[in-house]
Design an enzyme around this catalytic site. Structure first.
Site, PDB file in Angstrom:
ATOM      1  N   TYR A 156      -5.955 105.430  49.284  1.00 33.45           N
ATOM      2  CA  TYR A 156      -4.945 104.524  49.834  1.00 33.45           C
ATOM      3  C   TYR A 156      -3.912 105.364  50.571  1.00 33.45           C
ATOM      4  O   TYR A 156      -3.127 106.083  49.958  1.00 33.45           O
ATOM      5  CB  TYR A 156      -4.317 103.720  48.694  1.00 33.45           C
ATOM      6  CG  TYR A 156      -3.245 102.730  49.068  1.00 33.45           C
ATOM      7  CD1 TYR A 156      -2.932 102.413  50.393  1.00 33.45           C
ATOM      8  CD2 TYR A 156      -2.523 102.074  48.068  1.00 33.45           C
ATOM      9  CE1 TYR A 156      -1.951 101.495  50.705  1.00 33.45           C
ATOM     10  CE2 TYR A 156      -1.533 101.148  48.361  1.00 33.45           C
ATOM     11  CZ  TYR A 156      -1.251 100.865  49.681  1.00 33.45           C
ATOM     12  OH  TYR A 156      -0.265  99.952  49.983  1.00 33.45           O
TER      13      TYR A 156
ATOM     14  N   LYS B 166      -8.140 102.577  52.070  1.00 32.00           N
ATOM     15  CA  LYS B 166      -7.253 101.516  52.537  1.00 32.00           C
ATOM     16  C   LYS B 166      -6.303 102.136  53.545  1.00 32.00           C
ATOM     17  O   LYS B 166      -5.536 103.043  53.211  1.00 32.00           O
ATOM     18  CB  LYS B 166      -6.474 100.898  51.372  1.00 32.00           C
ATOM     19  CG  LYS B 166      -5.480  99.820  51.805  1.00 32.00           C
ATOM     20  CD  LYS B 166      -4.676  99.279  50.627  1.00 32.00           C
ATOM     21  CE  LYS B 166      -3.632  98.275  51.091  1.00 32.00           C
ATOM     22  NZ  LYS B 166      -2.792  97.777  49.969  1.00 32.00           N
TER      23      LYS B 166
END
Length: 300
Positions: A140, A169
């Site tokens: 992420y 992400k």
């Protein structure tokens, strides 16, 4: 990671600021019934930074229990991508092991915030966590919050050298990064973490989204993603454009301040409560949210 559309869940609180477990379960069921493939508990939007370790684990547990006991409209099960991020590798590792033990489908791990590790530090952090579990791991990257970016060479090295690191992400705001990651590794799954760029990322090599707006409009986010997966560019763009004003309104103040108030105004949570240092939105923001929700016919 067999999912494409997902919401970064808010964590509803009671007036005494304890986690409202019943409301949380209801929100997850709404995601299931409105077509989302997965839910993402205790990420940024879930205010993980102000949850205790015990609360963090309990939120993951509720998500897994709810998804296991509630069938989707297609008679399948919504997946759980459990947030396990921390700025301490040991804590992330503990959460990752717990999530795997109780049945999470995959884990989402934000880069350590505040301590600003080097690229080698980021590599070792993610490698250590991923090697402690067998389920898929999603990196992420959100440098606006963490103070450091997972640079493209580091992300690629992690994907190539750690077998269960499968996805990232992307919340960097850079389409150049997305196209670069996809160019070098077609099998590295990229998920949009920027609602305003969902359509652009999907058509630049992305395979899914983790949406804040999806808390409020899961059906439209799911439809947009499904259109993109079928390469229906114009239809996906029409949905993205339809959601433009809502995306803008939900990020006029720090996330998740606006989305929690919007969920309250829409009658989806009873209390728009926040834990310090987050506070309620300004009167101007509330007026904007009311106007926007009226525009989308969410409220009268």
């Amino acid at each position: 990671m067999q999912f494409h559309s997902s919401s970064a869940l808010i964590t509803p609180f009671k007036k005494d600021l304890s986690v409202d477990e019943a409301a949380y379960e209801t929100l997850i069921k709404r995601q299931i019934f409105q077509g989302m493939d997965a839910c993402v508990p205790v990420g940024t939007t879930g205010e993980s930074a102000t949850l205790t370790h015990k609360e963090h684990m309990r939120c993951i547990e509720i998500a897994i229990e709810t998804c296991k006991s509630t069938k989707t409209p297609s008679n399948s099960r919504m997946k759980v991508l459990a947030g396990v991020g921390s700025n301490a590798t040991s804590e992330s590792l503990s959460l990752a092991k717990f999530a795997q033990k109780i049945g999470a489908d995959a884990i989402l791990c934000v880069s350590p915030y505040y301590n600003r590790p080097t690229q080698q530090g980021l590599f070792e952090h993610y490698k250590t966590i991923a090697q402690s579990v067998e389920i898929p791991v999603m990196l992420y990257d959100v440098p606006s919050r963490t103070g450091v970016s997972i640079e493209v060479p580091t992300a690629l090295k992690l994907f190539r050298e750690v077998p269960n690191i499968k996805a990232i992400k992307e919340a960097s705001g850079s389409l150049k990064r997305v196209t670069e990651l996809h160019y070098y590794e077609k099998d590295f799954k990229i998920f949009s973490g920027e609602d305003s760029l969902n359509h652009s990322i999907m058509f630049s090599g992305g395979c899914g989204v983790i949406s804040v707006t999806g808390n409020l409009m899961p059906n439209l986010i799911s439809q947009m993603v499904n259109c993109a997966l079928k390469f229906e560019y114009q239809q996906a763009l029409e949905i993205q454009n339809k959601l433009f004003d809502l995306h803008q309104a939900l990020f006029v103040e720090t996330n998740p301040i606006p989305i929690k108030m919007a969920m309250h105004l829409a009658g989806l949570i009873e209390n728009p409560s926040y834990r310090l240092p987050l506070v309620a939105p300004s009167k101007e923001t509330i007026k904007l949210l009311e106007k926007t929700l009226q525009q989308y016919e969410v409220i009268a």
